[in-house]
Design an enzyme around this catalytic site. Structure first.
Site, short mmCIF file in Angstrom:
data_model
loop_
_atom_site.label_atom_id
_atom_site.label_comp_id
_atom_site.label_asym_id
_atom_site.label_seq_id
_atom_site.Cartn_x
_atom_site.Cartn_y
_atom_site.Cartn_z
N LYS A 172 12.15 43.20 -81.09
CA LYS A 172 11.15 42.96 -81.94
C LYS A 172 10.23 44.27 -81.88
CE LYS A 172 7.15 40.93 -81.95
NZ LYS A 172 6.53 42.10 -82.92
N GLU A 247 7.26 45.23 -68.59
CA GLU A 247 6.63 46.65 -68.65
C GLU A 247 5.20 46.47 -69.07
OE1 GLU A 247 7.77 49.16 -66.71
OE2 GLU A 247 10.04 48.61 -66.54
N CYS A 281 0.86 54.54 -71.58
CA CYS A 281 0.85 53.53 -70.30
C CYS A 281 0.48 54.20 -68.93
CB CYS A 281 1.69 52.56 -70.06
SG CYS A 281 3.47 53.30 -70.13
N GLU A 381 -7.90 49.20 -69.46
CA GLU A 381 -6.97 50.06 -70.07
C GLU A 381 -7.68 50.42 -71.35
OE1 GLU A 381 -3.25 48.58 -71.15
OE2 GLU A 381 -2.17 50.68 -70.65
#
Ligand code: NAD
Length: 498
Positions: A172, A247, A281, A381
């Site tokens: 997905k 991850e 990331c 983040e």
């Protein structure tokens, strides 16, 4: 409307509605897609299960050849992939052309070969009466969920090791960037990868995503995305003790010692922070510069950021395109506004550009100083073109600050002193540490996190191993009716007695 690619054919419809894929450079619709729900996810998992026995028993050479043929198909329309990737994400066409697409092809070529190189202990007689053999077997149907920042690369990182090892997959992509993943599924089919081996479902996280993660026939869940959603995925998979590979987010430190090549560090910080508009990331987001060079770093980074050309991602002169969505731009702006409000200094940037750029999801490249180590702009983040710089005094303090974060995905250290670099690469808790650079990756080397950046590796043979289960097969070679070890069970000690 296309809602996926299942069992070798385009999935048309979508029980969970429809969605417009938007070009964030100007807000126009790139393509409308259908959104799949639980029933289509069920169909895709069933197709993957049907395809599993034959794909799992294909030889590694056959699987490798199929992946290589897929790589050739992708290479044959590389410019189309780059164009679509740029349109659905807003990333510059240059980045898509020179990084996303060739990186993906290289990955496919690597895994086509790696499929034939699975490793284990040598078979042999570890006791005198048995021969032990190690088998590496596929896990089964893998349910994969990918983020929007590098759609093609993330799809490749999921698909390649899973398929190389003999698994089948239901993938997905993020619903806002599904188009190159669909192209990949078509190319896989055209390359001869059998129906049901690679299935793609377009859908939203809480619907299609959770249906996939929770499906009882999904043997392994492989997720790349944010840490909060990763936790949710793990929670659902825990319900049936399914294997997970996560991850997750990152907030990479960029540690500059006072003996570093300052110009290289300045260039490296800007490039490392602005790659993919900072939606990476591993992006360099926290500069820690030692006190004697702090001002020079701040001035240099501000100057280079001030010269960045923000604009149309298809223009070859553009350095920085828009963020992926207007919502992401507003989220980034919110971080900078709150930092400013709490007393930090916005040295450059810190605004939504006006004029022509107002029609897209642009945000000016930004440098913030004067934030405290525990401020959200340092700890969270942001996923945008925003750098925060803080000073440190002793080497130990620099490393302590670098590690003072819940993430542990990537980091870099900048020094000419080999002993400082040695100490730092060992002390920093991150899955990747660069010395005097920040960002480059290669197919042969692993990518993955520590701490709340997740666990499991992408790329490299380590990732291939994650998509296998190790089986020990033990062969009796004595031929005895009463085995030697039976004396621990039977009191009579006479082999002939039944
Ligand atoms: P996200 O977590 O919002 O979404 C990732 C994927 O999960 C999407 O496909 C989304 O539809 C799906 N999802 C959302 N809610 C779900 C749910 N409840 N159940 C199942 N699936 C669900 O992340 P994003 O905003 O798409 O991507 C950015 C994040 O990804 C950042 O945190 C970034 O650091 C991370 N990322 C990590 C790596 C890595 O290798 N560690 C690589 C790229 C991106």
């Amino acid at each position: 409307m296309i809602a996926g690619f299942v069992d070798g054919a385009t999935l048309v419809g979508g029980s969970a509605g429809a969605f417009d894929v938007i070009d964030p450079a100007d807000g126009t619709v790139v393509q409308a897609v259908g959104l799949a729900g639980a029933s289509e996810v069920g169909d895709a998992v069933a197709a993957a299960q049907r395809a599993f026995p034959a794909w799992a028993s294909a030889t590694p050479g056959e699987r490798g050849a199929a992946l290589l043929a897929m790589a050739e198909r992708v290479a044959a329309r590389a410019s189309e992939y780059a164009e679509v990737e740029s349109r659905q994400t807003g990333k510059t066409l240059r980045l898509a052309t020179e990084f996303d697409v060739p990186g993906s092809i290289d990955n496919a070529i690597f895994f086509a070969g790696a499929a034939r190189q699975l490793e284990g202990l040598a078979s042999g007689e570890y006791d005198a009466t048995h021969t032990s053999v190690i088998r590496r077997e596929p896990v089964g149907v893998v349910g994969s969920i990918a983020p929007w920042n590098y759609p093609l690369q993330m799809a490749m990182w999921k698909v390649l090791p899973a398929l190389a090892a003999g698994n089948t997959i239901v993938l997905k992509p993020a619903e806002i960037t599904p188009l190159t993943t669909l192209m990949l599924a078509e190319d896989a089919a055209a390359a001869g990868i059998p129906a049901g081996v690679l299935n793609v479902i377009i859908g939203r996280g809480p619907e299609a995503g959770e249906a996939l993660v929770g499906h009882p026939d999904v043997a392994m869940v492989s997720f790349t995305g944010s840490t909060p959603v990763g936790r949710r995925v793990m929670e659902i998979a825990a319900g049936r003790a399914a294997r997970v590979h996560l991850e997750l987010g990152g907030k990479a430190p960029f540690v500059v010692y006072d003996d570093a090549d300052i110009e290289a560090a300045i260039q490296g910080a800007v490039a490392g922070a602005l790659i993919n508009a900072g939606q990476d990331c591993t992006a360099a987001t926290r500069i820690y510069a030692q006190r004697p060079v702090f001002d020079a770093i701040v001035e240099g980074v501000a100057e280079v950021l001030g010269r960045i050309r923000v604009g149309d991602p298809r223009d070859p002169d553009t350095d920085l395109g828009p963020l992926v969505t207007f919502a992401q731009r507003d989220r980034v702006a919110g971080f900078v506004d709150r930092a400013r409000g709490s007393g930090a200094t916005v040295v450059t940037g810190g605004e939504v550009p006006g004029g022509e750029l107002a029609k897209g999801a642009y945000y000016a490249p930004t440098l913030v100083t004067g934030a405290s180590q525990d401020a959200e702009i340092v700890q969270d983040e942001i996923f945008g073109p925003v750098l925060v710089a803080l000073p440190f005094d002793s080497d130990d303090e620099g490393l302590t600050l670098a590690n003072d974060i819940r993430y542990g995905l990537a980091a870099s250290v900048w020094t000419r002193d080999v002993y400082r670099a040695q100490t730092a690469q060992r002390a920093i808790r991150a899955g990747t540490v660069w010395v005097n650079d920040h960002i480059p990756i290669v197919s042969e080397m692993p990518h993955g996190g520590m701490k709340q950046s997740g666990f499991g590796k992408d790329m490299s043979k380590y990732s291939l191993e994650e998509y296998t289960v190790v089986k020990h097969v033990s062969w009796d070679i004595s031929g005895d009716v009463r085995k030697e070890w039976h004396r621990t069970i039977f009191a009579d000690r006479t082999p002939e007695t039944r």
